[in-house]
Motif scaffolding. Structure first.
Motif, PDB file in Angstrom:
ATOM      1  N   ASP A 406       0.823  -1.217   0.000  1.00 33.15           N
ATOM      2  CA  ASP A 406       0.000   0.000   0.000  1.00 33.15           C
ATOM      3  C   ASP A 406       0.855   1.264   0.000  1.00 33.15           C
ATOM      4  O   ASP A 406       0.550   2.249   0.671  1.00 33.15           O
ATOM      5  N   MET A 407       1.934   1.240  -0.761  1.00 35.25           N
ATOM      6  CA  MET A 407       2.793   2.406  -0.897  1.00 35.25           C
ATOM      7  C   MET A 407       2.593   3.025  -2.271  1.00 35.25           C
ATOM      8  O   MET A 407       2.265   2.329  -3.238  1.00 35.25           O
ATOM      9  N   ASN A 408       2.798   4.327  -2.369  1.00 32.93           N
ATOM     10  CA  ASN A 408       2.605   5.031  -3.621  1.00 32.93           C
ATOM     11  C   ASN A 408       3.693   4.650  -4.630  1.00 32.93           C
ATOM     12  O   ASN A 408       4.827   4.330  -4.245  1.00 32.93           O
ATOM     13  N   PRO A 409       3.352   4.650  -5.929  1.00 31.92           N
ATOM     14  CA  PRO A 409       4.368   4.344  -6.951  1.00 31.92           C
ATOM     15  C   PRO A 409       5.417   5.439  -7.017  1.00 31.92           C
ATOM     16  O   PRO A 409       5.199   6.578  -6.588  1.00 31.92           O
ATOM     17  N   ILE A 410       6.565   5.076  -7.571  1.00 35.16           N
ATOM     18  CA  ILE A 410       7.655   6.038  -7.734  1.00 35.16           C
ATOM     19  C   ILE A 410       7.904   6.234  -9.223  1.00 35.16           C
ATOM     20  O   ILE A 410       7.528   5.408 -10.054  1.00 35.16           O
ATOM     21  N   SER A 411       8.535   7.329  -9.558  1.00 34.97           N
ATOM     22  CA  SER A 411       8.843   7.621 -10.950  1.00 34.97           C
ATOM     23  C   SER A 411       9.827   6.591 -11.500  1.00 34.97           C
ATOM     24  O   SER A 411      10.858   6.298 -10.875  1.00 34.97           O
ATOM     25  N   GLY A 412       9.499   6.015 -12.649  1.00 32.91           N
ATOM     26  CA  GLY A 412      10.348   5.010 -13.251  1.00 32.91           C
ATOM     27  C   GLY A 412      10.189   3.621 -12.673  1.00 32.91           C
ATOM     28  O   GLY A 412      10.884   2.690 -13.096  1.00 32.91           O
ATOM     29  N   GLY A 413       9.285   3.452 -11.723  1.00 30.24           N
ATOM     30  CA  GLY A 413       9.120   2.152 -11.081  1.00 30.24           C
ATOM     31  C   GLY A 413       8.172   1.229 -11.786  1.00 30.24           C
ATOM     32  O   GLY A 413       7.880   0.138 -11.282  1.00 30.24           O
ATOM     33  N   GLU A 414       7.661   1.626 -12.957  1.00 33.43           N
ATOM     34  CA  GLU A 414       6.734   0.765 -13.689  1.00 33.43           C
ATOM     35  C   GLU A 414       7.451  -0.207 -14.616  1.00 33.43           C
ATOM     36  O   GLU A 414       6.812  -1.051 -15.252  1.00 33.43           O
ATOM     37  N   ASN A 415       8.778  -0.118 -14.700  1.00 31.36           N
ATOM     38  CA  ASN A 415       9.562  -1.000 -15.565  1.00 31.36           C
ATOM     39  C   ASN A 415      10.325  -2.023 -14.740  1.00 31.36           C
ATOM     40  O   ASN A 415      10.704  -1.763 -13.586  1.00 31.36           O
ATOM     41  N   LEU A 416      10.557  -3.187 -15.344  1.00 26.89           N
ATOM     42  CA  LEU A 416      11.345  -4.197 -14.667  1.00 26.89           C
ATOM     43  C   LEU A 416      12.771  -3.711 -14.472  1.00 26.89           C
ATOM     44  O   LEU A 416      13.348  -3.071 -15.367  1.00 26.89           O
ATOM     45  N   PRO A 417      13.355  -3.971 -13.313  1.00 25.68           N
ATOM     46  CA  PRO A 417      14.749  -3.545 -13.108  1.00 25.68           C
ATOM     47  C   PRO A 417      15.679  -4.337 -14.011  1.00 25.68           C
ATOM     48  O   PRO A 417      15.399  -5.487 -14.364  1.00 25.68           O
ATOM     49  N   PRO A 418      16.801  -3.758 -14.421  1.00 27.54           N
ATOM     50  CA  PRO A 418      17.754  -4.478 -15.302  1.00 27.54           C
ATOM     51  C   PRO A 418      18.385  -5.647 -14.568  1.00 27.54           C
ATOM     52  O   PRO A 418      18.639  -5.590 -13.366  1.00 27.54           O
ATOM     53  N   SER A 419      18.618  -6.715 -15.300  1.00 31.60           N
ATOM     54  CA  SER A 419      19.266  -7.888 -14.714  1.00 31.60           C
ATOM     55  C   SER A 419      20.729  -7.571 -14.433  1.00 31.60           C
ATOM     56  O   SER A 419      21.397  -6.912 -15.235  1.00 31.60           O
ATOM     57  N   PRO A 420      21.250  -8.036 -13.323  1.00 32.92           N
ATOM     58  CA  PRO A 420      22.675  -7.791 -13.022  1.00 32.92           C
ATOM     59  C   PRO A 420      23.558  -8.442 -14.084  1.00 32.92           C
ATOM     60  O   PRO A 420      23.258  -9.521 -14.580  1.00 32.92           O
ATOM     61  N   SER A 421      24.627  -7.762 -14.439  1.00 38.40           N
ATOM     62  CA  SER A 421      25.539  -8.317 -15.449  1.00 38.40           C
ATOM     63  C   SER A 421      26.268  -9.524 -14.878  1.00 38.40           C
ATOM     64  O   SER A 421      26.587  -9.575 -13.697  1.00 38.40           O
ATOM     65  N   ALA A 422      26.508 -10.502 -15.727  1.00 38.08           N
ATOM     66  CA  ALA A 422      27.194 -11.713 -15.284  1.00 38.08           C
ATOM     67  C   ALA A 422      28.641 -11.385 -14.935  1.00 38.08           C
ATOM     68  O   ALA A 422      29.289 -10.577 -15.612  1.00 38.08           O
ATOM     69  N   PRO A 423      29.188 -11.991 -13.890  1.00 38.15           N
ATOM     70  CA  PRO A 423      30.585 -11.699 -13.514  1.00 38.15           C
ATOM     71  C   PRO A 423      31.554 -12.182 -14.590  1.00 38.15           C
ATOM     72  O   PRO A 423      31.297 -13.163 -15.283  1.00 38.15           O
ATOM     73  N   ALA A 424      32.615 -11.445 -14.726  1.00 34.35           N
ATOM     74  CA  ALA A 424      33.615 -11.799 -15.749  1.00 34.35           C
ATOM     75  C   ALA A 424      34.398 -13.016 -15.296  1.00 34.35           C
ATOM     76  O   ALA A 424      35.036 -13.013 -14.251  1.00 34.35           O
ATOM     77  N   ASN A 425      34.322 -14.066 -16.100  1.00 32.23           N
ATOM     78  CA  ASN A 425      35.025 -15.311 -15.783  1.00 32.23           C
ATOM     79  C   ASN A 425      36.022 -15.699 -16.875  1.00 32.23           C
ATOM     80  O   ASN A 425      36.453 -16.853 -16.954  1.00 32.23           O
TER      81      ASN A 425
END
Length: 433
Positions: A406-425
């Protein structure tokens, strides 16, 4: 029929033409004294015996009425728990959009009827709890649907109990015969009646009621409670006896009584032993096998009611084991195996009764109960769930997570967050020697 009271609406229904067949719906008789039919029975008639008895007879020979059933604590707890759980859950009218997304159909009046105001005197919780209770006790709950000229639902008004009979004609057309309290009948069309019933039915029209199904369990439990009441009111509750091989005089008996009253009576002396004299021997009473069987009988009937209603034993408050960390699993069991059939029954009953045939065929509008309100778990569980939903492979947006709290939306919060980049192996190439 906008502007008419429910009673005016029902009276008007008696003389309306059926648009499908062109025939006039059955008229109710005029108001005023009518002809009364009398039926006589012999004194030994089983029909007369059932009429005079409180309710149908159980195997104990005692009639079981609805009032008796609700006085059974296990049965009352089960009915109250199911009705309150269904009443507290919000029901939303949803819409499938052409692009495949869904939204709440807030532009439809039925949305407000289901979520906030089903009629002028009940809240949504009161309406759903009441109709759910009737479906449990009677097997069926009926409501009069009031519509505006555009056929949108304005109100759903519960009809009196046990005055509605579904009728299926030879050409498979469903109507409802309504017996007015002041006499006469009115035939209501299918689109005018909200019919919610128990998922189990013997004829496809009328649902079974739990009082009838639990008849013997409630009857036996009632007799067991009556026997316990007689034991407490008139039975001997002594804990033991004092025996002696010699004859005690009046002075010794009086001194013994006074000693017991002074030193061994009251809660502070519970479990204390007597210091005996005059050759007395203590002989404590122990529970007999008959008493143990009596207690087991009462527990057995509580378990029978648990099976009939589908409510898990711990939720009926007679399990002696600790719930511990299994409370979430218990809630999931209750929702999945007890409430889930009722969710489907509610959703499809609303769609069948409140949506027009064209709306049902379009498959655009549908009703959805939010059963997730019963499965939220602890704050720790929610935090872990939403952290995963926003984590490595996100499938929830920040605003969806905030909306769950029950919290108000935030600006830019309607999109899925970016997936973390895979670690360099990547391995380093070996240097030439």
């Amino acid at each position: 029929m906008a502007g008419l009271s429910p009673n005016d609406y029902i009276r008007a229904a008696g003389g309306r033409r059926n648009s499908a067949s062109g025939t006039r719906v059955a008229m109710s008789p005029p108001s005023g004294p009518g002809v009364m039919a009398w039926t006589s029975y012999d004194m030994d008639s089983p029909v007369l015996r059932d009429f005079l008895r409180e309710g149908p007879e159980s195997v104990t020979g005692v009639g079981v009425s609805e009032k008796m059933a609700l006085r059974n604590s296990t049965f009352f707890r089960a009915v109250n728990l199911i009705a309150a759980s269904m009443g507290m859950l919000p029901a939303h009218l949803m819409r499938r959009k052409p692009d495949g997304t869904i939204e709440k159909a807030k532009d439809r009046k039925l949305y407000r009827v289901l979520l906030k105001r089903p009629n002028s005197y009940q809240t949504a919780f009161e309406f759903k709890s009441y109709m759910q209770t009737l479906a449990l006790l009677d097997g069926n709950a009926y409501g009069l649907i009031l519509r505006d000229p555009r056929r949108e639902v304005l109100q759903i008004i519960p009809l009196p109990r046990k005055v509605i009979t579904p009728k299926l004609s030879d050409d498979w057309k469903l109507t409802f015969e309504y017996r007015r309290p002041k006499g006469g009948t009115v035939t209501l069309q299918q689109e005018e009646v909200f019919h919610f019933r128990h998922p189990m039915t013997r004829d496809g029209l009328i649902g079974v009621n739990l009082v009838d199904i639990a008849l013997n369990a409630i009857g036996i439990a009632s007799q067991a409670e009556r026997a316990a009441g007689k034991l407490l009111s008139g039975g001997v509750m002594a804990g033991g006896a004092l025996e002696s091989d010699e004859t005690l005089g009046e002075e010794a008996i009086a001194r013994l009584k006074q000693s017991m009253a002074d030193q061994n009576m009251g809660v502070e002396n519970a479990g204390a032993w007597l210091v005996l004299e005059e050759g007395l021997k203590a002989k404590p009473f122990i529970a007999s096998a008959k008493d143990s069987q009596f207690d087991e009988l009462r527990r057995r009937q509580a378990e029978e009611i648990s099976r009939i209603t589908g409510v898990p034993r711990p939720l009926l408050m007679f399990d002696e084991t600790s719930w511990g960390s299994g409370i979430e699993a218990l809630g999931l069991f209750f929702v999945t195996y007890c409430l889930m059939p009722w969710f489907v029954a509610w959703e499809q009953a609303i769609e069948r009764s409140c949506l027009t045939i064209a709306e049902q065929d379009a498959d655009e509008l549908y009703v959805k109960f939010n059963e997730g309100a019963l499965l939220r778990g602890s704050l720790k569980d929610q935090a872990e769930f939403f952290a995963k939903a926003l984590g490595q492979a996100p499938y929830r947006t920040p605003n969806e997570v905030r909306g769950a709290f029950d919290m108000n939306p935030i600006s830019g919060g309607e999109n899925l967050p970016p997936s973390p980049s895979a670690p360099a192996n990547a391995k380093k190439e070996p240097k030439d020697e």
